[in-house]
Design a protein around this motif. Structure first.
Motif, PDB file in Angstrom:
ATOM      1  N   LYS A   1      38.383  29.832  38.910  1.00 38.83           N
ATOM      2  CA  LYS A   1      37.232  30.315  38.573  1.00 38.83           C
ATOM      3  C   LYS A   1      37.673  31.224  37.258  1.00 38.83           C
TER       4      LYS A   1
ATOM      5  N   TYR B   1      42.416  34.223  38.762  1.00 35.96           N
ATOM      6  CA  TYR B   1      41.480  33.568  38.056  1.00 35.96           C
ATOM      7  C   TYR B   1      41.683  33.406  36.482  1.00 35.96           C
TER       8      TYR B   1
ATOM      9  N   ASP C   1      32.405  31.657  35.198  1.00 33.25           N
ATOM     10  CA  ASP C   1      31.711  31.767  36.440  1.00 33.25           C
ATOM     11  C   ASP C   1      31.235  32.867  36.494  1.00 33.25           C
TER      12      ASP C   1
ATOM     13  N   LEU D   1      32.763  35.311  43.449  1.00 34.83           N
ATOM     14  CA  LEU D   1      33.290  34.114  43.080  1.00 34.83           C
ATOM     15  C   LEU D   1      33.955  33.444  44.510  1.00 34.83           C
TER      16      LEU D   1
END
Length: 118
Positions: free
Chosen positions: A4, A28, A49, A117
């Protein structure tokens, strides 16, 4: 599984370095923007995201950036992240998914990001 992407918008380099390191450790991808104009350009070019957005920045403040981001991509989760508690009462901040006050303890912020997320 694809990583993400978080867009971190903050004019303080020390915050950018700290957050980038912390969130990359969490798995991430972290893109950085120093101000609202740069953030909006990155949003259009490579949509993240989630956006982690400071409020008190030179030029356009975070509330204005939030408004424009939501016009471009209404479903984009935006977490406001400010050292100033009083912005929580600002009507403009209500468009964000969450408001987390900056602190040395990153647990609340990480938990909030995970909430959006997965």
């Amino acid at each position: 599984m694809e990583k993400k992407r978080i867009l971190l918008v903050d004019d303080e380099e020390s915050i950018q370095l700290l957050y980038r390191e912390e969130f990359e450790e969490e798995g991430y991808i972290v893109d950085l923007a120093h101000d609202g104009a740069e953030a909006l350009a990155k949003l259009k070019k490579n949509p993240p995201d989630l956006v982690l957005l400071d409020i008190n920045m030179p030029g356009m403040n975070g509330i204005e950036v939030l408004r424009q981001m939501k016009e471009l991509q209404a479903s984009l989760p935006v977490i406001l992240n400010s050292a100033y508690q009083e912005y929580k009462q600002d009507f403009g901040s209500w468009a964000s998914e969450a408001y987390v006050v900056k602190s040395a303890n990153m647990d609340e912020l990480k938990a909030t990001i995970r909430k959006y997320l997965g």
